[in-house]
Design a protein around this motif. Structure first.
Motif, mmCIF file in Angstrom:
data_model
loop_
_atom_site.group_PDB
_atom_site.id
_atom_site.type_symbol
_atom_site.label_atom_id
_atom_site.label_comp_id
_atom_site.label_asym_id
_atom_site.label_seq_id
_atom_site.Cartn_x
_atom_site.Cartn_y
_atom_site.Cartn_z
ATOM 1 N N ARG A 28 0.814 -1.213 0.000
ATOM 2 C CA ARG A 28 0.000 0.000 0.000
ATOM 3 C C ARG A 28 0.851 1.269 0.000
ATOM 4 N NH1 ARG A 28 -0.560 -2.177 5.077
ATOM 5 N NH2 ARG A 28 0.185 -0.886 6.775
ATOM 6 N N ASN A 29 2.131 1.126 0.233
ATOM 7 C CA ASN A 29 3.029 2.272 0.249
ATOM 8 C C ASN A 29 3.950 2.334 -0.965
ATOM 9 O OD1 ASN A 29 2.063 3.066 2.808
ATOM 10 N ND2 ASN A 29 3.375 1.555 3.766
ATOM 11 N N ILE A 30 3.726 1.480 -1.950
ATOM 12 C CA ILE A 30 4.589 1.442 -3.130
ATOM 13 C C ILE A 30 3.796 1.857 -4.355
ATOM 14 C CG2 ILE A 30 6.109 0.039 -4.568
ATOM 15 C CD1 ILE A 30 6.543 -1.782 -2.141
ATOM 16 N N LEU A 31 4.260 2.918 -4.976
ATOM 17 C CA LEU A 31 3.628 3.467 -6.170
ATOM 18 C C LEU A 31 4.337 2.922 -7.409
ATOM 19 C CD1 LEU A 31 1.563 5.947 -6.694
ATOM 20 C CD2 LEU A 31 3.650 7.180 -7.243
ATOM 21 N N ASP A 32 3.592 2.539 -8.425
ATOM 22 C CA ASP A 32 4.176 2.088 -9.691
ATOM 23 C C ASP A 32 4.747 3.321 -10.388
ATOM 24 O OD1 ASP A 32 4.723 1.301 -12.313
ATOM 25 O OD2 ASP A 32 3.030 -0.083 -12.380
ATOM 26 N N PHE A 33 6.041 3.573 -10.168
ATOM 27 C CA PHE A 33 6.673 4.781 -10.693
ATOM 28 C C PHE A 33 6.847 4.714 -12.206
ATOM 29 C CE2 PHE A 33 10.280 7.787 -11.263
ATOM 30 C CZ PHE A 33 9.638 8.917 -10.792
ATOM 31 N N SER A 34 7.035 3.535 -12.766
ATOM 32 C CA SER A 34 7.135 3.411 -14.226
ATOM 33 C C SER A 34 5.854 3.932 -14.878
ATOM 34 C CB SER A 34 7.357 1.956 -14.638
ATOM 35 O OG SER A 34 8.610 1.493 -14.224
ATOM 36 N N GLN A 35 4.712 3.500 -14.360
ATOM 37 C CA GLN A 35 3.420 3.922 -14.902
ATOM 38 C C GLN A 35 3.167 5.400 -14.610
ATOM 39 O OE1 GLN A 35 1.386 1.814 -16.728
ATOM 40 N NE2 GLN A 35 0.306 3.686 -17.234
ATOM 41 N N ALA A 36 3.475 5.847 -13.397
ATOM 42 C CA ALA A 36 3.259 7.247 -13.033
ATOM 43 C C ALA A 36 4.071 8.180 -13.920
ATOM 44 C CB ALA A 36 3.621 7.465 -11.561
ATOM 45 N N LEU A 37 5.322 7.825 -14.171
ATOM 46 C CA LEU A 37 6.177 8.657 -15.027
ATOM 47 C C LEU A 37 5.665 8.663 -16.462
ATOM 48 C CD1 LEU A 37 8.670 10.426 -15.212
ATOM 49 C CD2 LEU A 37 10.045 8.368 -15.511
ATOM 50 N N GLN A 38 5.141 7.533 -16.930
ATOM 51 C CA GLN A 38 4.590 7.461 -18.286
ATOM 52 C C GLN A 38 3.375 8.379 -18.418
ATOM 53 O OE1 GLN A 38 6.084 5.640 -20.668
ATOM 54 N NE2 GLN A 38 4.678 6.331 -22.219
ATOM 55 N N VAL A 39 2.451 8.317 -17.455
ATOM 56 C CA VAL A 39 1.255 9.163 -17.484
ATOM 57 C C VAL A 39 1.647 10.633 -17.392
ATOM 58 C CG1 VAL A 39 -0.859 9.761 -16.220
ATOM 59 C CG2 VAL A 39 -0.240 7.359 -16.556
ATOM 60 N N PHE A 40 2.576 10.946 -16.505
ATOM 61 C CA PHE A 40 3.077 12.311 -16.348
ATOM 62 C C PHE A 40 3.648 12.824 -17.667
ATOM 63 C CE2 PHE A 40 6.786 15.020 -15.441
ATOM 64 C CZ PHE A 40 6.217 16.039 -14.698
ATOM 65 N N SER A 41 4.452 12.009 -18.330
ATOM 66 C CA SER A 41 5.093 12.416 -19.582
ATOM 67 C C SER A 41 4.086 12.620 -20.700
ATOM 68 C CB SER A 41 6.126 11.369 -20.006
ATOM 69 O OG SER A 41 7.125 11.245 -19.023
ATOM 70 N N VAL A 42 3.116 11.728 -20.817
ATOM 71 C CA VAL A 42 2.083 11.867 -21.855
ATOM 72 C C VAL A 42 1.262 13.128 -21.611
ATOM 73 C CG1 VAL A 42 -0.028 10.838 -22.796
ATOM 74 C CG2 VAL A 42 1.997 9.417 -22.419
ATOM 75 N N ALA A 43 0.939 13.403 -20.359
ATOM 76 C CA ALA A 43 0.177 14.615 -20.020
ATOM 77 C C ALA A 43 0.962 15.879 -20.352
ATOM 78 C CB ALA A 43 -0.199 14.609 -18.543
ATOM 79 N N ARG A 44 2.268 15.781 -20.349
ATOM 80 C CA ARG A 44 3.124 16.926 -20.684
ATOM 81 C C ARG A 44 3.482 16.932 -22.168
ATOM 82 N NH1 ARG A 44 1.680 18.198 -16.236
ATOM 83 N NH2 ARG A 44 2.915 18.739 -14.436
ATOM 84 N N ALA A 45 2.755 16.150 -22.956
ATOM 85 C CA ALA A 45 2.932 16.054 -24.420
ATOM 86 C C ALA A 45 4.291 15.490 -24.817
ATOM 87 C CB ALA A 45 2.689 17.407 -25.085
ATOM 88 N N ALA A 46 4.864 14.668 -23.978
ATOM 89 C CA ALA A 46 6.120 14.002 -24.297
ATOM 90 C C ALA A 46 5.807 12.549 -24.649
ATOM 91 C CB ALA A 46 7.074 14.088 -23.117
ATOM 92 N N ASN A 47 5.103 12.352 -25.748
ATOM 93 C CA ASN A 47 4.620 11.025 -26.138
ATOM 94 C C ASN A 47 5.724 10.047 -26.508
ATOM 95 O OD1 ASN A 47 2.004 11.884 -25.742
ATOM 96 N ND2 ASN A 47 1.773 12.568 -27.849
ATOM 97 N N ASP A 48 6.929 10.543 -26.739
ATOM 98 C CA ASP A 48 8.031 9.660 -27.121
ATOM 99 C C ASP A 48 8.822 9.152 -25.918
ATOM 100 O OD1 ASP A 48 9.024 12.179 -26.513
ATOM 101 O OD2 ASP A 48 10.599 12.102 -28.033
ATOM 102 N N THR A 49 8.328 9.390 -24.703
ATOM 103 C CA THR A 49 9.010 8.945 -23.495
ATOM 104 C C THR A 49 8.939 7.427 -23.386
ATOM 105 O OG1 THR A 49 8.424 10.988 -22.379
ATOM 106 C CG2 THR A 49 9.093 9.158 -20.987
#
Length: 156
Positions: A28-49
């Motif tokens: 419950r204290n571990i965030l999927d950082f791979s997925q979070a960074l992907q969503v963050f990057s797509v939201a910032r229009a960095a689709n090639d991340t």
């Protein structure tokens, strides 16, 4: 906060442990950082991340820093994404870097270790390399051939 690498159904992923201490090992204290960074990057229009699966990949792209992690966490909080990014169960941990480019080791680096091996401490450092395949995760067994005889597995 610390970064981990764990086994997922679709391959290795990075996780962000949000707390320290005994409670940190709970999913419950571990965030999927791979997925979070992907969503963050797509939201910032960095689709090639790329989808990051290794700490070395993050470092090579200049993203292995606390500022980036805090930006991603702020984004997750702002958009109420945390519940969907938390791991559902305790993960199997992997080595932070799957295959490091180079491993340089220092042999008999303290007097007690030399005594354990029945040797005298060396007058000068013994430096040697190890194969990148020598790196394993904390829950993986040390595998070696029985005919090798005595093996000195060390945790570094």
């Amino acid at each position: 906060m610390r970064l981990i690498r764990f086994a997922a159904a679709d391959g290795p992923r990075l996780g962000l442990v949000e707390e320290s201490g005994a409670a940190a090992e709970q999913s419950r204290n571990i965030l999927d950082f791979s997925q979070a960074l992907q969503v963050f990057s797509v939201a910032r229009a960095a689709n090639d991340t790329p989808f990051y699966r290794d700490c070395l990949e993050l470092a090579e792209d200049g993203l292995l820093n606390a500022d980036k992690a805090l930006q991603v966490l702020a984004f997750v909080k702002e958009h109420a994404l945390r519940p969907g990014l938390l791991l559902k169960e305790k993960p199997r941990l992997l080595s932070p870097i799957a295959r490091p480019l180079k491993i340089i080791a220092l042999g008999l680096n303290y007097a007690r270790h030399a005594q354990e091996t029945g040797r005298k401490p060396p007058a000068s450092p013994i430096i040697f390399g190890k194969a990148s395949t020598a790196v394993i995760g904390p829950e993986e067994p040390v595998v070696y051939k029985a005919e090798l005889g005595r093996v000195d597995p060390e945790v570094e």
